[in-house]
Write a protein that holds these residues in place. Sequence first.
Motif, mmCIF file in Angstrom:
data_model
loop_
_atom_site.group_PDB
_atom_site.id
_atom_site.type_symbol
_atom_site.label_atom_id
_atom_site.label_comp_id
_atom_site.label_asym_id
_atom_site.label_seq_id
_atom_site.Cartn_x
_atom_site.Cartn_y
_atom_site.Cartn_z
ATOM 1 N N LEU A 16 57.413 5.335 -1.785
ATOM 2 C CA LEU A 16 57.670 6.705 -1.329
ATOM 3 C C LEU A 16 57.909 7.636 -2.515
ATOM 4 O O LEU A 16 57.386 8.755 -2.564
ATOM 5 N N VAL A 17 58.692 7.177 -3.471
ATOM 6 C CA VAL A 17 59.011 7.981 -4.644
ATOM 7 C C VAL A 17 57.762 8.190 -5.507
ATOM 8 O O VAL A 17 57.454 9.310 -5.915
ATOM 9 N N VAL A 18 57.031 7.120 -5.764
ATOM 10 C CA VAL A 18 55.830 7.198 -6.603
ATOM 11 C C VAL A 18 54.784 8.123 -5.968
ATOM 12 O O VAL A 18 54.211 8.988 -6.643
ATOM 13 N N LYS A 19 54.561 7.959 -4.677
ATOM 14 C CA LYS A 19 53.557 8.765 -3.976
ATOM 15 C C LYS A 19 53.919 10.252 -4.014
ATOM 16 O O LYS A 19 53.076 11.094 -4.322
ATOM 17 N N SER A 20 55.161 10.572 -3.741
ATOM 18 C CA SER A 20 55.553 11.987 -3.734
ATOM 19 C C SER A 20 55.570 12.565 -5.154
ATOM 20 O O SER A 20 55.158 13.701 -5.370
ATOM 21 N N TRP A 21 56.014 11.772 -6.137
ATOM 22 C CA TRP A 21 56.023 12.257 -7.519
ATOM 23 C C TRP A 21 54.605 12.524 -8.011
ATOM 24 O O TRP A 21 54.353 13.498 -8.722
ATOM 25 N N SER A 22 53.645 11.705 -7.614
ATOM 26 C CA SER A 22 52.265 11.909 -8.068
ATOM 27 C C SER A 22 51.730 13.260 -7.565
ATOM 28 O O SER A 22 50.930 13.900 -8.244
ATOM 29 N N VAL A 23 52.205 13.709 -6.412
ATOM 30 C CA VAL A 23 51.792 15.010 -5.879
ATOM 31 C C VAL A 23 52.551 16.144 -6.574
ATOM 32 O O VAL A 23 51.982 17.189 -6.895
ATOM 33 N N MET A 24 53.838 15.931 -6.841
ATOM 34 C CA MET A 24 54.681 16.993 -7.401
ATOM 35 C C MET A 24 54.495 17.198 -8.898
ATOM 36 O O MET A 24 54.752 18.289 -9.413
ATOM 37 N N LYS A 25 54.067 16.161 -9.602
ATOM 38 C CA LYS A 25 54.008 16.176 -11.075
ATOM 39 C C LYS A 25 53.313 17.412 -11.633
ATOM 40 O O LYS A 25 53.802 18.042 -12.564
ATOM 41 N N LYS A 26 52.183 17.784 -11.047
ATOM 42 C CA LYS A 26 51.409 18.908 -11.587
ATOM 43 C C LYS A 26 52.144 20.248 -11.430
ATOM 44 O O LYS A 26 51.810 21.214 -12.115
ATOM 45 N N ASN A 27 53.130 20.306 -10.555
ATOM 46 C CA ASN A 27 53.894 21.543 -10.355
ATOM 47 C C ASN A 27 55.329 21.407 -10.851
ATOM 48 O O ASN A 27 56.214 22.127 -10.393
ATOM 49 N N THR A 124 64.327 20.528 -2.623
ATOM 50 C CA THR A 124 63.147 20.907 -3.415
ATOM 51 C C THR A 124 61.995 19.943 -3.142
ATOM 52 O O THR A 124 60.847 20.371 -2.944
ATOM 53 N N ILE A 125 62.294 18.657 -3.114
ATOM 54 C CA ILE A 125 61.256 17.653 -2.849
ATOM 55 C C ILE A 125 60.721 17.798 -1.423
ATOM 56 O O ILE A 125 59.517 17.769 -1.189
ATOM 57 N N LYS A 126 61.629 17.997 -0.480
ATOM 58 C CA LYS A 126 61.242 18.170 0.931
ATOM 59 C C LYS A 126 60.277 19.347 1.080
ATOM 60 O O LYS A 126 59.271 19.251 1.787
ATOM 61 N N GLU A 127 60.559 20.451 0.388
ATOM 62 C CA GLU A 127 59.680 21.628 0.453
ATOM 63 C C GLU A 127 58.367 21.400 -0.306
ATOM 64 O O GLU A 127 57.340 21.970 0.047
ATOM 65 N N ALA A 128 58.416 20.574 -1.346
ATOM 66 C CA ALA A 128 57.219 20.330 -2.156
ATOM 67 C C ALA A 128 56.217 19.421 -1.454
ATOM 68 O O ALA A 128 55.006 19.570 -1.638
ATOM 69 N N VAL A 129 56.721 18.463 -0.666
ATOM 70 C CA VAL A 129 55.835 17.503 0.016
ATOM 71 C C VAL A 129 56.224 17.369 1.498
ATOM 72 O O VAL A 129 56.546 16.287 1.974
ATOM 73 N N PRO A 130 56.169 18.484 2.236
ATOM 74 C CA PRO A 130 56.654 18.454 3.627
ATOM 75 C C PRO A 130 55.925 17.443 4.513
ATOM 76 O O PRO A 130 56.521 16.827 5.391
ATOM 77 N N GLU A 131 54.622 17.234 4.240
ATOM 78 C CA GLU A 131 53.842 16.316 5.072
ATOM 79 C C GLU A 131 54.206 14.854 4.811
ATOM 80 O O GLU A 131 53.940 13.995 5.635
ATOM 81 N N MET A 132 54.859 14.574 3.695
ATOM 82 C CA MET A 132 55.274 13.199 3.364
ATOM 83 C C MET A 132 56.739 12.948 3.687
ATOM 84 O O MET A 132 57.161 11.808 3.791
ATOM 85 N N TRP A 133 57.515 14.014 3.780
ATOM 86 C CA TRP A 133 58.965 13.896 3.902
ATOM 87 C C TRP A 133 59.366 13.103 5.144
ATOM 88 O O TRP A 133 58.808 13.290 6.218
#
Length: 160
Positions: A16-27, A124-133
Amino acid sequence: MESEGKIVFTEEQEALVVKSWSVMKKNSAELGLKLFLKIFEIAPTTKKMFSFLRDSPIPAEQNPKLKPHAMSVFVMCCESAVQLRKTGKVTVRETTLKRLGANHSKYGVVDEHFEVTKYALLETIKEAVPEMWSPEMKVAWGQAYDHLVAAIKAEMKPSN
């Protein structure tokens, strides 16, 4: 959770952490800034803890020193979370941890500040990846953050 001094972070939590971080990293610069603006919104007095914000006439969100600082904090939180299961410990260089511990002591950081930061980070994470949260993702990120804070606190010297 710890088991005989080793951190227990499940494969599912890591995924869960790795998947969401891979999406957030660029921002990470924008997300780091969002994180700090949330912290300042929840606990406005924390702004005074930053020398570059304390006497600045510039609004925090436009301060040229805040964004790089915020990004480095956000990236460190996320990168240490990603490494947790692989290494079984918080992987921040020892010198960095010692500096973080010393700085957090010097500026009077207390448990409440870490709690506000945790809440702001999760939001912040919840708002960054709402579809994964999910509740599971919230627990995974919360646990990873708690381990990082424990490592920082272990380096904080009591100021008396």
